[in-house]
Design a protein around this motif. Structure first.
Motif, mmCIF file in Angstrom:
data_model
loop_
_atom_site.group_PDB
_atom_site.id
_atom_site.type_symbol
_atom_site.label_atom_id
_atom_site.label_comp_id
_atom_site.label_asym_id
_atom_site.label_seq_id
_atom_site.Cartn_x
_atom_site.Cartn_y
_atom_site.Cartn_z
ATOM 1 N N UNK A 1 48.844 37.944 -52.768
ATOM 2 C CA UNK A 1 48.160 39.066 -53.407
ATOM 3 C C UNK A 1 47.919 38.762 -54.881
ATOM 4 N N UNK A 2 46.692 38.909 -55.334
ATOM 5 C CA UNK A 2 46.344 38.543 -56.695
ATOM 6 C C UNK A 2 47.085 39.393 -57.723
ATOM 7 N N UNK A 3 47.263 40.668 -57.459
ATOM 8 C CA UNK A 3 47.958 41.526 -58.425
ATOM 9 C C UNK A 3 49.438 41.145 -58.534
ATOM 10 N N UNK A 4 50.057 40.844 -57.393
ATOM 11 C CA UNK A 4 51.455 40.416 -57.423
ATOM 12 C C UNK A 4 51.582 39.068 -58.135
ATOM 13 N N UNK A 5 50.629 38.194 -57.891
ATOM 14 C CA UNK A 5 50.640 36.901 -58.558
ATOM 15 C C UNK A 5 50.522 37.073 -60.065
ATOM 16 N N UNK A 6 49.584 37.911 -60.514
ATOM 17 C CA UNK A 6 49.383 38.132 -61.947
ATOM 18 C C UNK A 6 50.620 38.743 -62.586
ATOM 19 N N UNK A 7 51.251 39.682 -61.892
ATOM 20 C CA UNK A 7 52.448 40.309 -62.440
ATOM 21 C C UNK A 7 53.592 39.306 -62.536
ATOM 22 N N UNK B 1 40.986 30.356 -60.872
ATOM 23 C CA UNK B 1 40.223 31.329 -61.664
ATOM 24 C C UNK B 1 41.066 32.567 -61.962
ATOM 25 N N UNK B 2 41.824 33.020 -60.976
ATOM 26 C CA UNK B 2 42.701 34.168 -61.184
ATOM 27 C C UNK B 2 43.808 33.844 -62.186
ATOM 28 N N UNK B 3 44.379 32.683 -62.062
ATOM 29 C CA UNK B 3 45.471 32.270 -62.952
ATOM 30 C C UNK B 3 44.993 32.173 -64.391
ATOM 31 N N UNK B 4 43.841 31.549 -64.601
ATOM 32 C CA UNK B 4 43.356 31.325 -65.965
ATOM 33 C C UNK B 4 42.968 32.630 -66.652
#
Length: 372
Positions: A326-332, A198-201
């Motif tokens: 960490x979701x923010x690090x993953x998104x970045x 869900x975070x990735x998409x």
């Protein structure tokens, strides 16, 4: 035109411009006459080559394979769950060891059974033993592509009586010096796989391609955010990254995200070697590491025993890598187009979403139409 040149001419006539190749000394006679306009992808094993070829086919590119017949035994499952399942054409030219004037006993025992094997697995084949067998090869390869089928061409050594030296210079060890620093991990992930998906998409752009590993990863991507630009692998464990490499190298203007898992890379580490060797700039591999075989009951993988995939990747020379929970690090990292994103997650599968309702051919056709 000699016999090897006729084979290359048939491929060129049918718009094949790339060949996945695993060396055999009996194929030296073919490779010596390779036209300059052909690209050769050196593969590390036969099933890895199938994934690369399949990825190219998703980009509407035509590829052939050249391997030794003993390699047919190494690709049966992947052949069935990629090319045959999704009805994708692939001509495979096979040096037929153990068939004609073969001095090696270990080759003979398999070579005698090759025709029986191909018949048993319902793969059409054609024996090329003399110049007369090459008559009509252009049309035969054309039918392979028009009917979207796999066909094996058994190349008997009778086609070339002499044993020629290698068509390229000999290899020699030239190994880069690498200093590896990779962090350990003993944290507490905040999400399981579907939460990570869900975070990735949410980060993926509309123009981006998402290709997902078999089993729960593909099902959870579908149930989270089905898109025409998604491609769902339904089989061939350990091939998603190979397919992503072949696809990314064959398209322009789109970034490819492969959603893969730790079990896949322990099952087929060749994917990591090919990621380094081909290194397409428009590809990000997202390894969702839960230390588990998620689709078979969450039994522990080697990640649960301390084996560090980030360290493996870096030791191979992939400098663009991130390990995080960490979701923010993953998104970045996704926005930075990091080559290998090692995202730590909890074990556990989604118990709500249903199975993907589309057939393999529907998934393929929708996807190809979308990216075309």
């Amino acid at each position: 035109m000699n016999n090897p040149q006729k084979i290359w001419a048939a491929l060129s006539h049918n718009s094949v411009d790339t060949v996945a190749y695993l060396p055999c000394n009996k194929l030296n006679n073919v490779m010596k006459y390779k036209p300059d306009e052909f690209d050769v992808w050196d593969i590390t094993k036969e099933s890895a080559g199938l994934g690369l070829c399949f990825g190219r086919s998703l980009a509407d590119k035509r590829t052939a394979m050249m391997i030794q017949n003993t390699g047919l035994g190494n690709l049966v499952t992947d052949l069935y769950t990629m090319q045959k399942l999704y009805q994708t054409a692939l001509p495979i030219f096979v040096s037929w060891r153990g068939h004609y004037k073969e001095p090696i006993e270990a080759q003979i025992i398999f070579g005698d059974k090759v025709e029986d094997l191909l018949t048993a697995i319902d793969v059409e084949y054609k024996i090329l033993a003399t110049a007369d067998d090459l008559v009509g090869l252009n049309e035969d390869v054309a039918t392979c592509f028009s009917e979207n089928k796999v066909k094996v061409y058994l190349l008997s050594p009778e086609l070339w009586e002499e044993n020629l030296p290698d068509y390229h210079q000999f290899g020699e060890p030239k190994i880069n010096a690498i200093q590896v620093e990779a962090p350990a991990y003993d944290g507490s992930p905040s999400v399981n796989r579907i939460g990570a998906i869900e975070q990735i998409m949410e980060v993926v752009d509309d123009n981006d391609i998402v290709l997902s590993q078999i089993g729960f990863p593909s099902k959870e991507v579908y149930n989270t955010k089905d898109r025409d630009n998604n491609f769902y692998m339904l089989g061939a464990l350990g091939s998603a990254t190979e397919v992503g490499i072949g696809l990314a190298k064959s398209i322009e203007g789109k970034h490819v995200y492969v959603i893969d898992g730790d079990g896949s890379f322990f099952f087929n580490p060749n994917q990591l070697f090919d990621l380094v060797a081909y290194n397409p700039s428009n590809l990000t591999i997202i390894c969702l590491d839960n230390g588990s075989w998620g689709s078979t009951g969450n039994q522990p993988t080697l990640s649960s025993q301390g084996y560090n995939l980030s360290a493996v990747v870096r030791s191979m020379g992939i400098e663009s890598s991130v390990m995080t929970d960490d979701v923010d690090e993953m998104a970045q990292a996704m926005k930075d187009k990091t080559r290998f994103l090692h995202y730590m997650i909890n074990a556990g599968n989604d118990k709500v979403g249903g199975e993907i309702p589309m057939k393999a051919i529907e998934i393929k056709d929708r996807f190809m139409k979308s990216i075309r």
